[in-house]
Design a protein around this motif. Sequence first.
Motif, PDB file in Angstrom:
ATOM      1  N   GLU A 229     -12.286  23.774  -7.410  1.00  0.00           N
ATOM      2  CA  GLU A 229     -12.693  22.424  -7.773  1.00  0.00           C
ATOM      3  C   GLU A 229     -14.210  22.281  -7.673  1.00  0.00           C
ATOM      4  O   GLU A 229     -14.875  23.043  -6.965  1.00  0.00           O
ATOM      5  N   ASP A 256     -15.049  18.536 -11.985  1.00  0.00           N
ATOM      6  CA  ASP A 256     -13.768  17.838 -11.941  1.00  0.00           C
ATOM      7  C   ASP A 256     -13.991  16.347 -11.706  1.00  0.00           C
ATOM      8  O   ASP A 256     -13.320  15.503 -12.308  1.00  0.00           O
ATOM      9  N   LEU A 506      -7.041  14.822  -7.116  1.00  0.00           N
ATOM     10  CA  LEU A 506      -7.643  16.162  -7.076  1.00  0.00           C
ATOM     11  C   LEU A 506      -6.872  16.963  -6.037  1.00  0.00           C
ATOM     12  O   LEU A 506      -7.177  16.931  -4.848  1.00  0.00           O
TER      13      LEU A 506
END
Length: 642
Positions: A229, A256, A506
């Motif tokens: 990420e 992201d 996330l």
Amino acid sequence: MKVYCLSGHASAPCSVVQHRQITVMLDCSLSMVPALHFLPVPVVTSERLSTCRNWNNQFMKSKVIKDINGIPFIDSMPEFRLPEMGFLDLLNLDAILISNFYCMLALPYITERCEFHGKIYATEPTLQMGKLLMEELVFYNERVSKSNSINEWKQPDIIRFLPSPLNQFGDIAAWKSIYTIKEVEACLSKVQAVRHLEKLDLFGAFNVTALSSGFCLGSSNWILESPYEKISYLSCSSIFSTHPMPLDQEALKKSDIVILTGLSQVPYANPDQLVTELCNNLAFTLKNGGNVLIPSYPTGIIYDLLECLCTFMDQSGLGNIPIYFISPVADSSLAFSNIYGEWLCNTKQDKVYLPEPPFIHADLVKTKRLQHFPNLQDGFGDVFSQPCVVFAGHPCLRIGDAVHFMEMWRNDEKSSVIFIEPDFPYEDALAPFQPLSMKAFYCPIDHRLNFNQVNKLLQDIKPQRLVLPESYVRPYDAFGRRIEHYVNASVPTHPYNKGDVLALPLKRQYEKVVISNELASQLHLSEVNNSTLIASVRGSLHVCDNKHTLEVNDSKNIVEDHNDYLCGKIAVDELLSRLSKLGMSNISSERTVAGYSIFMNSENAEDAHIMLEDDCTHVITHGNEDLRRRIRDCIVDCLTHL
């Protein structure tokens, strides 16, 4: 992932990101707007300010609340608004990332008055310039003997009786006076200086990297990145050609999540046009024999303005007019700006290698065209002459030497005060000095990204999600009128207000695991095809600081499992060949959407059907268990055994 918003003002950012058991604070700005509700504190006693009448109404009488033209002011040293920290345990804070020296002024409250034991990262110029801003505030506070001991107006049962707008602030009891110089020194000793593009390991969870934001000397955007990420913090950035290094845009791509804050407070205004307007107003005042006061911070845009103004004044025949820069940190500010050559734009860096001073104010000081003083006492009176241009703090006009000049020139209709800092509404800053004969000009020079620029930037970097203040995405104001300037992104947007906690989608599906050298040496590799080798692994998983390591397990209590592991992909041609040898007849195969279907007859004329798919295999023999096992063995023989 969670994002906590601790600030109610987008230009004074403070937020916290919590992800993978790591908690990181992004900036810790100090809102100075509450200072506007206090009475100015002059260096020399002002009869006008000291004889203001007390505010009296039917509910309360107070000697602390003063009345000037019907506006209430608190007769005490100015106080400031801290970020909201009531719903967050700072003991769990792992790190603080500072983007620029304007956004770190609340840091001593966190490090010295709370149980904070984490790390703090900032660039070297940010650290040193932030120290100057803190020292200036402390000096302005400590050189005046006005007491803050009378706090009756902050008692909860009295706040509701205060005159408007003081009774409308829900957090007025939490306003704080400025810290001490000892707290500043202790706080800044905890800051670790970093360079742009330097990768820092944050407890194994993220690699943290500072990028040039182009806003001011040493200013940064931050990247929090792992193998899976990428979170980008985009704060107080600029694409205008001023003295700092340019904005590093490329590194922000493939994020992201982008957390956006610190956009221009005057998005409708062009900074270059405002500088031209400033020069014209200054020339108009000086040619009429008046003086010009420019309330400003001791660092930042002042470096560019000194160059622009001096060039303009020379071209306008005003080269003989003196320029005074008055601040307790004026000397250090001018010196630091010339020694951080590697943090400047290419044009300024080229001068360093000639060698020449990157800024012309070094030459201006040598020729005494620009004269700087720590205060009004140390030699300033010996050289002071009028008309002149004075840069002095503080921009809020409540503390600092700017208050003295406002009192001295407020009745001079030839003189002017020019506001260049966008942090304070100039009408509110001037309120305690009314009625005012001197002219006031508002030229807020804010070269941070405006809405059009950030919309284009977002199109270029293409984040998956965008987190930003709710005020940035309102297409309409409180009266239903359409707003031309707002963020219009084509990605999922998550707006927030002060006190909000956002839960963002996330989530990580995998963790990176490192195999120790000892365990790796014991692996037995099997070839799957010409390009792939695989092995089964058995070990003990150790986790520390978000780093996962698979090591040899020395425990004697493990029961060994000698079952074969199967892997690989079934080759249809090979399977058909093995089935034929098994005695199956009338074998046919066809391609399907999911894989292959194979039809056949056994020697006993019993039908069988095999369905091969990417993630499963079905064998249908209509209850003939012996036939099913023989077909299964053929399929297994087509795979690799570990």
